[in-house]
Design an enzyme around this catalytic site. Structure first.
Site, PDB file in Angstrom:
ATOM      1  N   LYS A 138     -28.400  70.949  45.352  1.00  0.00           N
ATOM      2  CA  LYS A 138     -28.146  72.391  45.460  1.00  0.00           C
ATOM      3  C   LYS A 138     -28.453  73.094  44.138  1.00  0.00           C
ATOM      4  CE  LYS A 138     -24.575  75.825  46.482  1.00  0.00           C
ATOM      5  NZ  LYS A 138     -23.210  76.072  47.025  1.00  0.00           N
ATOM      6  N   HIS A 283     -57.734  53.756  77.004  1.00  0.00           N
ATOM      7  CA  HIS A 283     -56.967  54.936  77.414  1.00  0.00           C
ATOM      8  C   HIS A 283     -55.605  54.546  77.969  1.00  0.00           C
ATOM      9  CE1 HIS A 283     -60.398  57.326  76.458  1.00  0.00           C
ATOM     10  NE2 HIS A 283     -61.148  56.833  77.414  1.00  0.00           N
TER      11      HIS A 283
END
Length: 528
Positions: A138, A283
């Protein structure tokens, strides 16, 4: 602006490579503050360190649960250096500034993964450490936070190169990583308390994002993120990329399909010593899948499953790729080979195919317990992985299965599971005992088309196979007897399906009429 580190608080669980950082801080004249095992570690290096207890005039209490949670610690971290009011209060209460915080949290996830007792797990929920991380992050304008041992090397380089000074950009970058550590840690704790049964409440933590070459199409951007909550290193995401051009979104999906299908086929077959499985994926569908006691034989059978579709495919192995196997690919175009290992000779041979990717990762465990995630517009779908369900065959016809056909059914059920619905698979066993996928129909809006126009024609392309000795598997029930009529037309005598249709009676009656043996598994394997 650059800030000089004058005081550092060091409180870590993992101390690997911490010694050189502490020595460098000491050489730079940085005052060190620590507690517990970390304090002892620093003192053993012969370096002066201030105990947190001396800073706070308060001992560690509650079995170590409360050590750093004190205004003299958090005030020193959170004080805004350019705030006059903060400065006055710091002076009033004789609180010193802390410019660097090095914290490495208790190993909560590792403790959970070890199946430790609940009390041990609870004690590994870090309170002081996580609070220090958030406080320092912070106040990144004034404080540098190092929140993981993975950042020790970066910190050491920074100290050496910049003589203990840090820039605002560097502090903000470390703060970002710190909040990532914090959010991931809390996600892991939340998921532990949610357990495996509460599907409505989960937290997903992603990390190590990597940009992929492109998405499904070149105009789509894509990236891959690892699940930070995963406890297993045995995942496709952790596969070692040995060579080849950058992977695309489609490559990752196909590699995953190859890895899962070849691993499942391997686990499904018993009775073959030194078994090896090979899959050929196109695929997302297995166009070839085989299990044999010889790697080359398995490869040849898998490729023969559908050699046209195999062009440009992804190949999965459950055994080491040797020079013999590598040479086999010399005149074939493939995108990826995924295997547990590659011999040095194989890597040398395959290195001539510059674009070919080689992925090295172990065989997938039979059950991983992983979740599958898929997005829809505005939401995410979550389901369990389709795994770990052994078929329990229930004979429903007058004709029965032999042990040979039941063994083929085990293999075929796994092969069919990996085909896109509506899926039909035909599997066969060679005279040498090898199993292979000899016909596959997938991705059709109805299973009759999958059977008639895809599965049967692909089977008929092969020589010296007897369809009446092969086994047909459907990923879901046959809703009408028409598929049975087609199967009979081509001489199929063994069928496996889940059952569950309101017309099961008609389907069974048709099988009895044609002398076909059918078993129900009770387990559907839809795949979209």
């Amino acid at each position: 602006m650059a800030k000089k580190i004058k005081n550092a608080l060091v409180s870590v669980y993992h101390k690997d490579n911490l010694d050189r950082i502490v020595k460098e801080l000491d050489e730079l004249g940085v005052g060190l503050i620590s507690t517990g095992g970390t304090q002892s570690f620093i003192e053993d290096l012969g370096i002066k360190v201030t105990a947190v207890e001396d800073l706070t005039s308060f001992p560690s209490i509650l079995g170590g649960r409360v050590k750093t949670l004190h205004p003299n610690v958090f005030g020193g971290i959170l004080a805004r250096r350019d705030n006059e009011g903060d400065g006055k209060q710091m002076a009033e209460y004789n609180i010193g500034e802390i410019d660097l915080v090095i914290v490495d949290l208790y190993p909560f996830e590792a403790t959970v993964a070890s199946n430790a007792p609940e009390q041990d797990i609870i004690e590994k929920i870090d309170i002081g450490g996580i609070s220090l991380i958030r406080a320092a992050a912070k106040n990144f304008k004034d404080v540098l936070i190092v929140s993981s041992m993975s950042q020790y090397n970066d910190l050491y380089s920074l100290l050496k190169e910049q003589k203990g000074e840090t820039t605002i950009e560097q502090r903000k970058a470390f703060a970002k990583e710190a909040f990532g550590v914090s959010s991931h840690y809390d996600s892991a704790i939340f998921n532990y308390f949610s357990g495996d049964t509460d599907a409505s409440a989960k937290r997903i933590s992603l990390s190590d994002g990597e940009v992929l070459r492109y998405g499904e199409n070149p105009h789509q951007s894509a990236a891959i993120f690892k699940f930070s909550n995963s406890n297993s290193e045995n995942t496709l995401a952790n596969a070692k990329v040995l060579q080849g051009k950058a992977l695309s979104y489609n490559n990752m999906l196909d590699a995953d399909a190859a890895w899962k299908s070849v691993s499942d086929a391997y686990h499904a077959v018993s009775g073959i010593e030194n078994k090896v499985a090979v899959s050929v994926i196109k695929h997302l569908n297995p166009c070839g899948l085989a299990v044999s006691n010889d790697t080359l034989k398995a490869l040849e059978l898998a490729w023969a499953g559908d050699p046209i579709s195999a062009f440009g495919g992804i190949i999965g192995f459950t055994a080491e790729v040797t020079a013999e196997i590598a040479s086999w690919f010399s005149d074939k175009f493939i995108e990826i080979i995924i295997a547990p290992a590659f011999s040095a000779e194989a890597k040398e041979i395959l290195s001539k195919k510059k674009a070919l990717r080689l992925l090295e990762t172990p065989v997938k465990p039979e059950k991983t317990g992983e979740k599958l995630y898929r997005s829809v517009n505005g939401a995410m779908l979550v389901q369990d992985e389709d795994e770990g369900l052994d078929a329990e065959y229930k004979l429903v016809t007058k004709q029965s299965f032999s042990d040979k056909q039941l063994d083929m059914a085990n293999f075929g059920t796994q092969a069919c599971k990996h085909l896109k619905s509506n899926a039909i698979a035909l599997v066969s066993q060679n005279t040498d005992g090898a199993y292979w996928l000899t016909g596959a129909g997938m991705g059709q809006p109805n299973r009759l088309d999958s059977l008639r126009w895809l599965t049967i024609p692909r089977f008929k392309q092969k020589e010296n196979l007897k369809i009446e000795e092969s086994v047909l598997i459907s990923d879901a029930f046959f809703p009408f007897k028409d598929s049975i009529e087609v199967a009979n037309e081509y001489g199929i005598k063994y069928i496996v399906e889940p059952g569950g249709s309101i017309r099961d009676g008609e389907v069974i009656e048709a099988c009895d009429e044609f002398g076909i043996a059918m078993v129900f598994t009770g387990v559907r394997h839809f795949k979209h």
